[in-house]
Design a protein around this motif. Structure first.
Motif, PDB file in Angstrom:
ATOM      1  N   ASN A   4       0.805  -1.219   0.000  1.00  0.00           N
ATOM      2  CA  ASN A   4       0.000   0.000   0.000  1.00  0.00           C
ATOM      3  C   ASN A   4       0.842   1.276   0.000  1.00  0.00           C
ATOM      4  O   ASN A   4       0.293   2.361   0.029  1.00  0.00           O
ATOM      5  N   THR A   5       2.168   1.139   0.001  1.00  0.00           N
ATOM      6  CA  THR A   5       3.036   2.314  -0.015  1.00  0.00           C
ATOM      7  C   THR A   5       2.907   3.020  -1.355  1.00  0.00           C
ATOM      8  O   THR A   5       2.969   2.392  -2.408  1.00  0.00           O
ATOM      9  N   LYS A   6       2.707   4.324  -1.301  1.00  0.00           N
ATOM     10  CA  LYS A   6       2.579   5.129  -2.518  1.00  0.00           C
ATOM     11  C   LYS A   6       3.915   5.790  -2.826  1.00  0.00           C
ATOM     12  O   LYS A   6       4.597   6.287  -1.939  1.00  0.00           O
ATOM     13  N   CYS A  10       6.554  11.062 -10.351  1.00  0.00           N
ATOM     14  CA  CYS A  10       7.366  12.134 -10.925  1.00  0.00           C
ATOM     15  C   CYS A  10       8.740  12.212 -10.253  1.00  0.00           C
ATOM     16  O   CYS A  10       9.753  12.086 -10.919  1.00  0.00           O
ATOM     17  N   CYS A  11       8.762  12.383  -8.938  1.00  0.00           N
ATOM     18  CA  CYS A  11      10.041  12.568  -8.236  1.00  0.00           C
ATOM     19  C   CYS A  11      10.565  11.289  -7.595  1.00  0.00           C
ATOM     20  O   CYS A  11      11.724  11.232  -7.193  1.00  0.00           O
ATOM     21  N   GLY A  12       9.712  10.261  -7.463  1.00  0.00           N
ATOM     22  CA  GLY A  12      10.139   8.992  -6.890  1.00  0.00           C
ATOM     23  C   GLY A  12      10.123   8.949  -5.376  1.00  0.00           C
ATOM     24  O   GLY A  12      10.487   7.940  -4.782  1.00  0.00           O
ATOM     25  N   ARG A  13       9.689  10.034  -4.742  1.00  0.00           N
ATOM     26  CA  ARG A  13       9.666  10.107  -3.281  1.00  0.00           C
ATOM     27  C   ARG A  13       8.509   9.276  -2.734  1.00  0.00           C
ATOM     28  O   ARG A  13       7.448   9.192  -3.327  1.00  0.00           O
ATOM     29  N   MET A  14       8.733   8.633  -1.575  1.00  0.00           N
ATOM     30  CA  MET A  14       7.675   7.886  -0.923  1.00  0.00           C
ATOM     31  C   MET A  14       6.644   8.876  -0.371  1.00  0.00           C
ATOM     32  O   MET A  14       7.012   9.869   0.256  1.00  0.00           O
ATOM     33  N   ILE A  15       5.373   8.617  -0.641  1.00  0.00           N
ATOM     34  CA  ILE A  15       4.293   9.476  -0.156  1.00  0.00           C
ATOM     35  C   ILE A  15       3.814   8.880   1.155  1.00  0.00           C
ATOM     36  O   ILE A  15       3.299   7.768   1.194  1.00  0.00           O
TER      37      ILE A  15
END
Length: 68
Positions: A4-6, A10-15
């Motif tokens: 479930n990790t988003k 675009c930037c590849g950062r974990m949300i």
């Protein structure tokens, strides 16, 4: 990484807990080679803000009284 990790496409950062934009499109007939494909992406708020700055027309924005 959890299923479930988003991740921002675009930037590849974990949300993490912050809000994000989810865009989903099923392409129909007369697309340019994508007929029948389903595309989906997630964008963090920073990348969304950066992306819409380049729009010729700003997104339609309205206020809502109920937040989910």
């Amino acid at each position: 990484m959890e299923k479930n990790t988003k991740i921002c496409y675009c930037c590849g950062r974990m949300i993490g807990q912050e809000d994000y934009v989810h865009i989903e499109k099923v392409w129909g007939y007369f697309s340019k080679g994508k007929d029948g494909q389903k595309h989906s992406i997630d964008l963090c708020e920073d990348c969304y803000d950066s992306w819409i700055r380049d729009f010729k027309k700003s997104p339609d924005i309205s206020e809502t009284t109920e937040l989910v």
